[in-house]
Design an enzyme around this catalytic site. Structure first.
Site, mmCIF file in Angstrom:
data_model
loop_
_atom_site.group_PDB
_atom_site.id
_atom_site.type_symbol
_atom_site.label_atom_id
_atom_site.label_comp_id
_atom_site.label_asym_id
_atom_site.label_seq_id
_atom_site.Cartn_x
_atom_site.Cartn_y
_atom_site.Cartn_z
ATOM 1 C CG HIS A 135 33.440 14.440 43.995
ATOM 2 N ND1 HIS A 135 32.432 14.257 44.907
ATOM 3 C CD2 HIS A 135 33.781 15.744 44.078
ATOM 4 C CE1 HIS A 135 32.198 15.399 45.545
ATOM 5 N NE2 HIS A 135 33.000 16.320 45.066
ATOM 6 C CD GLU A 187 27.592 24.250 39.798
ATOM 7 O OE1 GLU A 187 26.557 24.581 40.432
ATOM 8 O OE2 GLU A 187 28.691 24.086 40.357
HETATM 9 C C1 LIG Z 1 26.463 22.359 42.997
HETATM 10 C C2 LIG Z 1 27.878 22.227 43.443
HETATM 11 N N1 LIG Z 1 28.856 22.953 42.840
HETATM 12 C C3 LIG Z 1 30.140 22.855 43.207
HETATM 13 C C4 LIG Z 1 30.520 22.012 44.221
HETATM 14 C C5 LIG Z 1 32.000 21.871 44.635
HETATM 15 N N2 LIG Z 1 32.208 22.361 46.013
HETATM 16 C C6 LIG Z 1 32.228 21.514 47.066
HETATM 17 S S1 LIG Z 1 32.385 22.336 48.544
HETATM 18 C C7 LIG Z 1 32.463 23.846 47.758
HETATM 19 C C8 LIG Z 1 32.593 25.099 48.574
HETATM 20 C C9 LIG Z 1 31.463 25.191 49.588
HETATM 21 O O1 LIG Z 1 31.550 26.419 50.288
HETATM 22 P P1 LIG Z 1 30.491 26.742 51.419
HETATM 23 O O2 LIG Z 1 29.099 26.495 50.898
HETATM 24 O O3 LIG Z 1 30.758 28.110 51.938
HETATM 25 O O4 LIG Z 1 30.722 25.645 52.545
HETATM 26 P P2 LIG Z 1 32.053 25.513 53.454
HETATM 27 O O5 LIG Z 1 32.984 24.554 52.759
HETATM 28 O O6 LIG Z 1 32.652 26.887 53.614
HETATM 29 O O7 LIG Z 1 31.577 24.953 54.775
HETATM 30 C C10 LIG Z 1 32.352 23.691 46.373
HETATM 31 C C11 LIG Z 1 32.385 24.800 45.383
HETATM 32 C C12 LIG Z 1 29.487 21.245 44.830
HETATM 33 N N3 LIG Z 1 29.768 20.364 45.822
HETATM 34 N N4 LIG Z 1 28.198 21.386 44.432
#
Ligand SMILES: Cc1ncc(C[n+]2csc(CCOP(=O)(O)OP(=O)(O)O)c2C)c(N)n1
Ligand SMILES: Cc1ncc(C[n+]2csc(CCOP(=O)(O)OP(=O)(O)O)c2C)c(N)n1
Ligand SMILES: [Mg+2]
Ligand SMILES: [Mg+2]
Lengths: 388, 325, 325, 388
Positions: free
Chosen positions: C127, C60
């Site tokens: 959220h 962000e």
């Molecule tokens: C700072 C922040 N930005 C955006 C999000 C929204 N978000 C939740 S899970 C996710 C994807 C996470 O991907 P990864 O870190 O690879 O974990 P995985 O779900 O693959 O285990 C996003 C973008 C968040 N939770 N926190």
């Protein structure tokens, strides 16, 4: 091109800072010197000398309390600022830090602007709104930094993303200190630039300290160039006190960026000889460390020796020194004549629309303009009469 | 007993709390050998050693988050922001992680985030901020902003002993300009209690931090020149607000002027005005007025900064309007 | 003409503005092939391609900063926060860099930061947030928070065309529940102008976003059961506030209830109350009252969320108190 | 110990994800298998099976709309969660993510807690305040995460800084996804931990995607283990679908941390077979990719084959499966009996002092408790009567 992180550069660079018994001098990468004409090599000297002399003038003004706020020096780092900025061309954009006065001068900032800015004059580049060298001009190709460290990296990622989107062959260059590499903004910005293949060069100025904090307390990496591996981008360490080596290393990264090969890191090994700012007495610096760098690794002394060995005459260099003094004297005389900002200018241009804020009502009597803005009824500052 | 400065009072509190409780430790940029940009932590390293006075990388997210983790484990970290302006970098960590830890996960998070705040010092837009409004809005955080040396010490001790996160704003303009005697013994000032800085009966000025002194100067002048009896309330704590003290002064004088150095829109004065409306509208003989900074980033040139920030004559003028309403 | 949802209205605005101006582009997490967590940007990648609909890393700070840099160069970026709660991570970049760029460096920074906001959806503490109070406090930023489909479209177009940074909060509870007809032609709603959602003469409810509908329901009930004529003002823009509209309704009904979904302390209602005090105290027949969420992180269980957030019966009760004052 | 980033592990791991034509299977690091007793190896199977079956039960409850909010799966990642958590011992603390249900079970979270939490029951671990598996218990050794990604890394740096300060031989482990490595919080936290030599293991779960975003759009690194070089700390890539390899790689890092050698990165190669959450239809996933991982690289199938080859009988495994079903059935029956949270509980415990918020005055008539809290005068919620 040979591996951007040759062991020699690294070892030497590291020793230069951390090993008291060893000379801090760093062997510069050979070759490519020839890419600069004689005139250009003398010009590099001019910029370094101008940087140092202008700062010395600022010290005098500071002692005369004509400088508002703090004074930050780049003493001993002039080669890193000048040599890296010199690798850019017109149309490229650079984001300087507090120790990049030299970079800004190369990009067209004038001594007069710098002096007015430090003295917070009404006709200074920021009209007295921002401190020291925090100002920019996208036309000339440098952008105004803010204090929170690291923030300019995402911003420059966006600037260069635009170059890429538009298919322009322009390049961006952003400076961060060893300390600023620890910020989240640096990380998110450089990673974004890397993934988006932005034509951006990230210069890490490794000058041994972040304020009072030695690099050993900032990161465990031996060389900050290693951070390139963590972002999957090329990186190189160069001798930041050798203006030619700095120019060449930066030029390699700039050329990669211009060829569409994306983002690179160039780590420049240098040393901050003065305190963080003039008020800092450097009590935390090991005895003799600064003196040794001054004695053995002053970027201007080294470059003078080199130029001389390459045939520059004492007269040529003296002429440049004299020119620098003339320019600074002239600029100082003019700068001192300028007045302080008009208070009401503080309310101009927060937004494009509305163009200005109204003075608050309790400023009655303070200025005529305030009187006019007084509302006949109520206590607020909101001119709602029209709508009622 | 000798007087000490506002800055020395804070240092004394840190020193005494570190001596009293081995779980208290300091974390921040350049706070060790250098003693901090304003020397607030000067001498702590020599006395307590590197393991309790930790020089950190330039990582506000990192050190605030690390403090929270240590606090969960029973430590009582005190984190310095080199300038409070950089607390913005830790906004997510403070408002999303720290503020909610007890509520959502039953994790105690006793920690203090402190730093030099405020203007009138030619610091420019990034070394002069007053960030309180951005944080009193977040349930789970406490915010204090003392104006006297004694309160600075007493509130710091209370903050370090509090079982939740306290943001401790130190006004850098007051650091060396304000002196005071320290009450004897273990001097703790409770969080959430305001202070009557000056008794009065005609109107009330509610304020905090550096503008307390501008309000007191204005009160003097109003007494001298207008024969007005002005009460000055120093809030000291902004979260929680001392509603009882606010209601008491409103019911006493029926006229209220709120003064703060922070910008106007969305500042603390709005919340106080709303609470006065809710709790003692019937006692108001005049509108609640605000004297604040103008809504602009704080410029650096003296002529501009002085114009943007609230000054004593502004308070005098507003108070006269209020009195004559 | 067919009705479309609040969400489709936003998408339509993005689509039309990207067609109109090649400098407009989208930046965010999962906004491309996936079309965004709520599918707001669905179809934009197919139409405009990868160079104008950019899937970013989870950064962000990075994407808000990059948007600012692009904006300086003449682009008009629209940045999606996957949930607006994560705008906290960019608090420094927005309040220190973006908000001050024009003032301190004369750099135009036309950009929009948008994202799904608000509660009533069982989203839990991270959220469901309403972050407006943390940003209306910062000079240099604009903040809008529409409640109708038509305003969502018209304000998005205005936000994209604005020469400064606009934070565009989209209420996720309204995304698919609210439909409306789009005015013909190039429908732009000016930033800074409130909307009279319902005419009334006995008292005024000032609100915005999802609670506009709770206020309207309450107004209906109050008319039916109490014969009260309630005016409902939908602010639409929170920075700048429409002072003229606020003053007008106060002078018309002399009784004001401010309703917002955000927590109480430090919320937007405080600022509005202060402005009413300053501009039309004389017209008030009763204190300005607030109906807001309780001061806690928003819990996830329906029974808890429903208790913490303001509901129609709360508004009815408060309005009755106000009317009978 | 051999270089933590052996080419084989990396290459294979990469191919496993990026090269469609190749088998995703990754050769696990040999040796050290013997460090686990037969009983322990069967226990690992129990935890993996429990994780998968419990999630399958949650899917049923989700379809019956008994789950409040979204449902997140770790299907195909059970080995990475279980194997890594198994390398810790009592007293160590772990910070799980949404796909680390298995890690939490190993650390003592019960199926009953998980079910109640997902159903937002009044006696769930967070009393209905937080979602899904966002809860913790520092006694048992796992800590409640929050949604903003990366934030747990600085927090765990602080947790483990405390271990170091107190001279305790405890270790911390924090999970981040490939996507979360792009956050400023991750960067500042891991760098702080590295410099402070915190006994922390950072597990990067490389499962190919962040929501819909492939790792190629997240970072240019070939392996996320490379990020260790940028922080000057050891890192290793292991096969996250091989529970033993995962256990061993994590154990090496845990042992380093316990020996006082500070922070390490372990990258676990795995694959997210379901969507980001149940609502996600994975339209962005290349055809057949998920199926291939299911067919050729399911961590439970692979481990069953291995256990069998090592002499575990079909009966032994069937008994474990039956036990898992019994436990989940029993837990479900109990969980369903619990009620929903009492509304007023929402006002408890924001601070230690004051212990609760008062209900706002306009809730009159809504609950008796609210009536009591009504103030006789004024409109506010503040009980100032005592002071007046
Ligand atoms: C700072 C922040 N930005 C955006 C999000 C929204 N978000 C939740 S899970 C996710 C994807 C996470 O991907 P990864 O870190 O690879 O974990 P995985 O779900 O693959 O285990 C996003 C973008 C968040 N939770 N926190
Ligand atoms: C986010 C942030 N935190 C703290 C500061 C305070 N600060 C200003 S300069 C400085 C040290 C910078 O060191 P480095 O990045 O190495 O640059 P150098 O001064 O050595 O050129 C610090 C900590 C800041 N400006 N921004
Ligand atoms: Mg440095
Ligand atoms: Mg992932």
């Amino acid at each position: 091109m040979s591996s951007p992180r040759s062991a020699t550069t690294r070892g030497a660079g590291r020793a230069g800072r951390s090993n008291a018994s060893q000379s801090p001098t760093v062997a510069s990468v050979p070759d490519a010197d020839t890419t600069l004409t004689r005139a250009q090599r003398l010009e590099l000297y001019y910029w370094m000398r101008l940087t140092r002399s202008l700062e010395e003038r600022l010290v005098n003004l500071y002692r005369q309390t004509k400088v508002v706020g703090g004074l930050f020096r780049s003493l001993g780092q002039e080669a890193d600022a000048v040599g890296s900025a010199y690798a850019l061309r017109k149309g490229d954009i650079l984001s300087p830090l507090i120790r990049n006065l030299g970079s800004m001068l190369v990009k067209g900032a004038t001594p007069l602007e710098i002096l007015k800015q430090y003295m917070a004059k009404e006709d200074s580049p920021t009209r007295g709104r921002e401190l020291n060298i925090h100002f920019g001009d996208t036309e000339r190709g440098f952008i105004g930094q803010i204090s929170p460290l690291g923030d300019m990296v995402p911003v420059m990622a966006g600037v260069t993303l635009t170059f890429r989107m538009r298919g322009e062959d322009r390049v961006g260059l952003v400076y961060v200190g060893d300390g600023a590499t620890s910020t989240g903004a640096f990380h998110e910005g450089i990673n974004f630039a890397a993934v988006q293949r932005c034509p951006l060069v990230v210069i890490i100025e490794n000058n041994g300290y972040a304020y009072s904090t030695p690099t050993s307390k900032q990161s465990l990496v031996k060389q900050f160039a290693d951070k390139g591996i963590g972002y999957g981008i090329p990186s190189e360490t160069a001798d930041g006190n050798d203006v030619i080596a700095t120019y060449e290393a930066t030029k390699r990264a700039v050329d990669r960026a211009r060829r569409g090969e994306g983002t690179s890191i160039v780590e420049l090994m240098t040393y901050r000889r003065k305190g963080h700012a003039e008020h800092d007495n450097q009590s935390y610096v090991p005895d003799g460390e600064g003196e040794r760098w001054a004695r053995e690794n002053d970027p201007i002394d080294r470059y003078v020796a080199r130029l001389t060995s390459e045939g520059a005459t004492a007269q040529e260099l003296a002429d440049i020194d004299a020119r620098v003094q003339r320019e600074i004297d002239a600029a100082t005389d003019i700068a001192e004549l300028s007045g302080v900002p008009e208070p009401l200018d503080a309310l101009e241009g927060i937004y494009a629309d509305p163009p200005r804020e109204q003075p608050l009502w309790f400023r009655e009597g303070k200025r005529a303009a305030v009187e006019e803005n007084e509302r006949p009824e109520g206590w607020g500052t909101y001119d709602t009469s029209g709508d009622l | 007993m000798a007087e000490i400065t506002y800055l020395e009072a804070i240092r004394e509190a840190l020193f005494e709390e570190m001596e009293r409780d081995p779980n208290v430790f300091m974390l921040g940029e350049d706070i060790g050998a250098y003693g901090g940009a304003f020397k607030v932590t000067d001498g702590l390293l020599a006395k307590f050693g590197e393991s309790r006075v930790i020089d950190s990388p330039i990582s506000e997210i990192g050190i605030v988050g690390a403090a929270a983790g240590a606090a969960h484990m029973g430590m009582r970290p005190v984190v310095e922001m080199q300038f409070i302006d950089f607390i913005a970098n830790a906004y997510d960590m403070l408002t999303n992680y720290v503020a909610t830890a007890r509520y959502r996960a039953f994790l105690p998070t006793p920690m203090v985030v402190r730093g030099p705040s405020g203007g009138y010092v030619r610091g420019g837009p990034f070394h002069s901020q007053n960030p309180e409004a951005g944080f009193i809005h977040t349930p789970g955080l406490k915010v204090v902003y003392p104006s006297t040396a004694a309160d600075a010490k007493g509130l710091m001790k209370a903050a370090i002993r509090d079982d939740d996160c306290v943001l401790f704003f130190e006004h850098k303009y007051l650091y060396r300009r304000i002196k005071g005697e320290m009450p004897a013994g273990d001097h703790v000032v409770p969080i959430g209690k305001a202070r009557v800085a000056r008794q009065g009966s005609d109107l009330s000025i509610i304020t905090y931090a550096a503008t307390v002194y501008k309000a007191l100067d204005a009160a003097e002048q109003l007494e001298r020149e207008d024969g007005l009896s002005v009460e000055v309330i120093d809030l000291r704590s902004l979260a929680p607000l001392d509603d009882a003290a606010i209601v008491a002064t409103v019911k006493k004088t029926n006229r209220v002027l709120i003064v703060h150095e922070d910008t106007r829109t969305g500042g603390v004065a709005g919340e106080i005005t709303a609470r006065i409306n809710e709790t003692c509208f019937e006692w108001l003989d005049a509108p609640v007025l605000r004297v604040t900074a103008h809504d602009v980033p704080l410029p650096y040139a003296p002529s501009l900064e002085d114009f943007v920030l609230p000054q004593t004559p502004d308070i005098v003028l507003a108070a006269r309007r209020l009195a004559s309403y």
